[in-house]
Motif scaffolding. Structure first.
Motif, PDB file in Angstrom:
ATOM      1  N   GLY A  90      19.387  -7.778  18.671  1.00  0.00           N
ATOM      2  CA  GLY A  90      18.703  -9.038  18.390  1.00  0.00           C
ATOM      3  C   GLY A  90      19.087  -9.593  17.025  1.00  0.00           C
ATOM      4  N   CYS A  91      18.756 -10.869  16.804  1.00  0.00           N
ATOM      5  CA  CYS A  91      19.074 -11.513  15.512  1.00  0.00           C
ATOM      6  C   CYS A  91      18.201 -10.925  14.407  1.00  0.00           C
ATOM      7  N   GLY A  92      17.043 -10.352  14.799  1.00  0.00           N
ATOM      8  CA  GLY A  92      16.185  -9.686  13.829  1.00  0.00           C
ATOM      9  C   GLY A  92      15.060 -10.541  13.270  1.00  0.00           C
ATOM     10  N   HIS A  93      15.103 -11.862  13.505  1.00  0.00           N
ATOM     11  CA  HIS A  93      14.068 -12.699  12.874  1.00  0.00           C
ATOM     12  C   HIS A  93      13.463 -13.761  13.785  1.00  0.00           C
ATOM     13  N   CYS A  94      13.838 -13.825  15.063  1.00  0.00           N
ATOM     14  CA  CYS A  94      13.228 -14.837  15.943  1.00  0.00           C
ATOM     15  C   CYS A  94      11.889 -14.289  16.485  1.00  0.00           C
ATOM     16  N   CYS A  97      12.460 -11.118  18.595  1.00  0.00           N
ATOM     17  CA  CYS A  97      12.815  -9.950  17.788  1.00  0.00           C
ATOM     18  C   CYS A  97      11.612  -9.432  17.014  1.00  0.00           C
ATOM     19  N   CYS A 105      16.059 -11.813  22.789  1.00  0.00           N
ATOM     20  CA  CYS A 105      16.521 -12.674  21.700  1.00  0.00           C
ATOM     21  C   CYS A 105      17.517 -13.696  22.257  1.00  0.00           C
TER      22      CYS A 105
HETATM   23 ZN   LIG Z   1      16.181 -12.664  17.770  1.00  0.00          ZN
END
Ligand SMILES: [Zn+2]
Ligand SMILES: [Zn+2]
Length: 352
Positions: A90-94, A97, A105
């Protein structure tokens, strides 16, 4: 090193490539087992929107191996450790996520899709994958082959967990591929009272039934809905899973559902497909129609334990094994639709 490289319309070619060198925040895994998924064969046949027409890619997102090199900044991993990966990073910040749903994600990266995956002898694990918790240590006693199959099981587990199967349930599985096989074993592990598998080839039904079916329905000979109702004493299926990309299976599954039935549309259909739904049946019978795709890091960790404890014997879906020199033959075999799961062992020369 050797790598089986997807070359767009040119198919997959076995090439000699320099062994990748991990950056300071990356590590290098020696791939010991990588299994071929329906997604890989789908990409070889028709491409993928994340692989450009002029790009090449090492496919393979179901894999296990051992760490052979760590970048200077790596903490918590050491050379020699046995590992597998959760492919969707995942992008880690959406929003997704943040809830731990790396598989949902909208801006994901994935091994074997837009970054090089497991059909090569050595694979880089990226900094984002490490930060996302996508590298997983595997237990000492687990074979690399079993560990490579945790990934497809984790996708099944993601679907399964929302179906809330109990020992009172009659489970219907439509399809006879490896995913159907994994669901059969999950149904058995969760104690379902009856497990019916539907397929259109008698020899495939015979091959898959021992994984956990109490009944089989050959759809080339019998009407699926009539037969499921007969086998369940008129009750129908409490839970259904469609495990082949055919619109008619989705309709059959819905028609077979009992009151308060739950189903998961597990196999995606060709883009643009539409299926008619009897929404009155959904309304009056209280049906739950669900979908899922991929698996989160948590799903993966739970699937790993189902394999470690022997509750799901993932290796039972493997029907063919190939060494690296035979990689092209392995893909040709998987594309032919014969057998269930095909596994490539990149450190072996030949196995078949
Ligand atoms: Zn994400
Ligand atoms: Zn897969």
């Amino acid at each position: 090193m050797k790598a089986a490289v997807y070359q767009g319309r040119g198919g997959v070619a076995l090439l000699e490539r320099p062994r990748p060198v991990p950056g300071p925040d990356e590590l290098l895994v020696r791939v010991q087992a990588a299994s071929i998924c329906g997604t890989d064969t789908k990409i070889i046949r028709g491409g993928h929107f994340r692989v450009g027409p002029d790009e090449t890619r090492v496919l393979g997102h179901e894999l296990a191996g051992d760490i052979v090199e760590t970048g200077a900044n790596i903490r918590g991993w050491r050379v020699g450790q046995r590992v597998s990966v959760v492919p969707n990073i995942g992008c880690g910040h959406c929003d997704m996520c943040r809830r731990g749903l790396n598989n949902m994600c909208p801006d994901y990266d994935a091994f074997g899709i837009n970054i090089d995956g497991g059909f090569q002898q050595y694979m880089i694990v990226t900094a984002a994958a490490l930060a996302g918790g996508n590298l997983i240590g595997i237990p000492d006693g687990m074979s690399y082959e079993d560990a490579s199959l945790v990934e497809p099981l984790s996708c099944c587990f993601n679907a399964w967990k929302d179906l809330a199967v109990t020992p009172e349930d009659r489970v219907l599985i439509l399809g006879t591929g490896p995913i159907a096989g994994l669901f059969l074993m999950l149904a058995r592990a969760y104690g379902a009272r009856q497990v019916i598998v539907v397929g259109r080839r008698a020899e495939r039904l015979e091959e898959i039934a021992p994984l956990g079916a109490t009944d089989t329905v050959d759809s080339s000979r019998a009407d699926v809905v009539d037969e499921v109702l007969r086998l369940t004493g008129g009750h129908g299926a409490d839970v259904a899973l469609t495990c082949a990309p055919a619109p008619e299976l989705q309709q059959q599954a819905m028609a077979c559902l009992a009151r308060l039935g739950r189903m998961n549309f597990f196999s995606g259909l060709t883009k643009g497909s539409r299926v008619e739904i009897d929404t009155n049946k959904v309304h009056y019978w209280g049906l739950k129609l669900l979908g899922s795709t991929g698996s989160s890091v948590q799903d993966y960790a739970r699937a790993l334990r189902l394999v470690e404890t022997g509750q799901v014997q993932v290796g039972r879906v493997v029907t063919h094994r190939f060494g690296m020199a035979e990689a092209e033959a392995a893909f040709a075999h998987a594309l032919s639709g014969q057998g269930m799961k095909t596994v490539i062992f990149p450190q072996e020369e030949r196995l078949s």
